[in-house]
Design a protein around this motif. Structure first.
Motif, PDB file in Angstrom:
ATOM      1  N   ARG A 126     -25.829  -1.208 -40.359  1.00 62.57           N
ATOM      2  CA  ARG A 126     -26.302  -1.447 -38.825  1.00 62.57           C
ATOM      3  C   ARG A 126     -25.337  -0.928 -37.899  1.00 62.57           C
ATOM      4  O   ARG A 126     -25.632  -0.636 -36.881  1.00 62.57           O
ATOM      5  N   SER A 176     -26.755   0.855 -34.506  1.00 68.00           N
ATOM      6  CA  SER A 176     -26.591  -0.030 -33.270  1.00 68.00           C
ATOM      7  C   SER A 176     -26.049   0.490 -32.113  1.00 68.00           C
ATOM      8  O   SER A 176     -26.611   0.700 -31.139  1.00 68.00           O
ATOM      9  N   ALA A 179     -30.967  -7.210 -26.656  1.00 67.09           N
ATOM     10  CA  ALA A 179     -31.979  -7.520 -27.433  1.00 67.09           C
ATOM     11  C   ALA A 179     -32.196  -6.929 -28.851  1.00 67.09           C
ATOM     12  O   ALA A 179     -32.348  -7.742 -29.825  1.00 67.09           O
ATOM     13  N   ARG A 180     -31.964  -5.726 -28.902  1.00 63.89           N
ATOM     14  CA  ARG A 180     -31.961  -5.190 -30.337  1.00 63.89           C
ATOM     15  C   ARG A 180     -30.719  -5.512 -30.943  1.00 63.89           C
ATOM     16  O   ARG A 180     -30.773  -5.490 -32.215  1.00 63.89           O
ATOM     17  N   TRP A 206     -28.818  -8.112 -30.952  1.00 67.59           N
ATOM     18  CA  TRP A 206     -28.902  -9.382 -31.638  1.00 67.59           C
ATOM     19  C   TRP A 206     -29.769  -9.404 -33.025  1.00 67.59           C
ATOM     20  O   TRP A 206     -29.401 -10.085 -33.781  1.00 67.59           O
ATOM     21  N   LYS A 207     -30.660  -8.752 -33.013  1.00 64.54           N
ATOM     22  CA  LYS A 207     -31.721  -8.667 -34.163  1.00 64.54           C
ATOM     23  C   LYS A 207     -30.752  -7.931 -35.237  1.00 64.54           C
ATOM     24  O   LYS A 207     -30.979  -8.384 -36.356  1.00 64.54           O
ATOM     25  N   ARG A 239     -28.294 -10.539 -36.421  1.00 64.54           N
ATOM     26  CA  ARG A 239     -29.074 -11.607 -37.288  1.00 64.54           C
ATOM     27  C   ARG A 239     -29.164 -10.877 -38.781  1.00 64.54           C
ATOM     28  O   ARG A 239     -29.041 -11.313 -39.747  1.00 64.54           O
ATOM     29  N   PHE A 240     -29.874  -9.674 -38.975  1.00 66.96           N
ATOM     30  CA  PHE A 240     -30.011  -9.307 -40.029  1.00 66.96           C
ATOM     31  C   PHE A 240     -28.824  -8.802 -40.964  1.00 66.96           C
ATOM     32  O   PHE A 240     -28.769  -9.062 -42.194  1.00 66.96           O
ATOM     33  N   ASN A 281     -36.100  -4.118 -41.062  1.00 67.77           N
ATOM     34  CA  ASN A 281     -34.864  -4.320 -40.636  1.00 67.77           C
ATOM     35  C   ASN A 281     -34.059  -3.205 -41.080  1.00 67.77           C
ATOM     36  O   ASN A 281     -33.183  -2.420 -40.415  1.00 67.77           O
ATOM     37  N   LEU A 297     -35.415  -0.960 -36.643  1.00 66.40           N
ATOM     38  CA  LEU A 297     -36.377  -1.527 -35.631  1.00 66.40           C
ATOM     39  C   LEU A 297     -36.432  -0.215 -34.807  1.00 66.40           C
ATOM     40  O   LEU A 297     -35.509   0.287 -34.073  1.00 66.40           O
TER      41      LEU A 297
END
Length: 390
Positions: A297, A301, A334-335, A337-338, A341-342, A384, A388
């Protein structure tokens, strides 16, 4: 010097934003602390979401990526001596990822900036942002013993975790969240044929391993090591021997070994800084967040940050609409933090934790067993991993 956007950091994030804005007639300069050769020597990520790939094409930098990059529709997880396949294409509605090394991607971006006559300043020392909350911010840096001033409308900090940009936000404004993992990844780059046409993630009692690639003749392998280890502790032979121990026999038997081109140890951490904007300063990429590489990510990201920031700046300069800039931090986070998490979930599921209790070890094993017993769980992983939507 006067530009509309001053970008601090000449890695892929800063170069991509500069290229995209240039194509829309928005004037930028990129200030990079190190030389181009130093930037291109960094060995980093190689798995791209298609959203990132689309940004590269929009920036007119995707021709070689599309020609040489490899589409992967899945990957393997090795556990208990067997391989289990994750079908990304099936479980994500026909999506996939593109394997293309970050070094090559950065080279493509540099060449694109050269073609357009883009302003990229290397060896810019003591870069300092000023007057961030005014409508006339500026940046100074040292070059050839002289101070150079860059006046601008906006400043973008894409200068990494150790850069000056995030540190320019007052401490009473900035909030930082961090988790440091008790291990690192020892990585080896070798001019050898990859052991598998797809990536193999390995959960093993001796520790995590990963079989990755940069091309059909360039392989990238990793093994989990204690933070106390140093690169000098690991000869090439020791690395290959340890990697084979962690691979299923069928994979270890076909592993092609060779001299390392590059060898390094990267500690793992999760990190997020909030907010990602302050006055006329906007953070992007590692300047604002870091993820363990387990979920692929990191660069992706950063790509979502650039997507949001690019469109926000277009809104300002083309429509006089500042809503994108005002909402940038909230939308990006918002993206992010997703993705956090993944990446945390993948890391916790696949690594050996030295101080974990037997109860936690059993939960980890159960998590993996559940993943392969549930199509819903595999869909969540695939959704994920391929990325996303922006």
């Amino acid at each position: 010097m006067k530009v509309q956007v001053c970008i601090i950091g000449g890695g892929p994030s800063g170069l991509l934003l500069s290229q995209l804005l240039h194509l829309k007639g928005i004037d930028t300069v990129v200030l990079e602390k190190y030389s181009r050769d130093h930037v291109l020597a960094r060995i980093r990520a190689g798995v791209l979401e298609h959203g990132f790939a689309r940004l590269m094409r929009e920036a007119q930098c995707g021709e070689r990526m599309d020609r040489e990059g490899e589409i992967h529709r899945g990957f393997e997880i090795a556990h208990d001596g067997v391989l289990s396949h994750i079908d990304l294409h099936k479980h994500s509605g026909g999506n996939s990822v593109l394997v293309y090394g970050q070094t090559e991607l950065t080279r493509d971006l540099y060449e694109a900036r050269d073609r357009l006559g883009g302003k990229v300043v290397h060896n810019a020392e003591d870069v300092t942002p000023h007057d961030l909350t005014s409508d006339r911010p500026y940046v100074t840096y040292q070059a050839n013993g002289a101070t150079v001033r860059v006046d601008c409308d906006y400043i973008v900090g894409a200068d990494g975790f150790h850069g000056v940009s995030r540190r320019s936000i007052p401490k009473d404004v900035l909030r930082e969240y961090e988790k440091v993992y008790p291990f690192g990844w020892l990585g080896v780059l070798s001019r050898t044929k990859p052991v598998s046409p797809e990536l193999i993630y390995v959960k093993h009692a001796r520790g995590f391993a990963l079989c990755s690639m940069r091309s059909q003749v360039l392989s990238r392998y990793y093994v989990q090591v204690p933070l106390t280890d140093k690169v000098e502790d690991w000869s090439d032979d020791a690395f290959w021997t340890e990697l084979k121990r962690r691979l299923p026999d069928e994979v270890a038997g076909r592993l092609v070994t060779g001299p390392s081109i590059e060898k390094s140890i990267a500690p793992l951490r999760s990190f997020v800084a909030e907010p990602m904007s302050y006055g006329r300063l906007f953070l992007a990429g590692d300047a604002a967040h870091i993820v363990p590489p387990t979920g692929a990510r990191g660069l992706n990201s950063a790509g979502s940050d650039i997507y949001y920031l690019y469109h926000a700046l277009l809104g300002h300069y083309q429509q006089g609409d500042d809503s994108g800039l005002e909402g940038y931090s909230a939308k990006a986070l918002a993206r992010i933090w997703k993705a956090q998490r993944f990446s945390w979930w993948m890391t916790m599921m696949l690594h050996r934790f030295p101080d974990r209790s037997e109860y936690e070890d059993r939960l980890q094993q159960t998590e993996l067993e559940y993943l392969f017993s549930s199509e819903t769980a595999q869909r969540l992983l695939a959704e994920n991993y391929v990325g996303l939507p922006f």
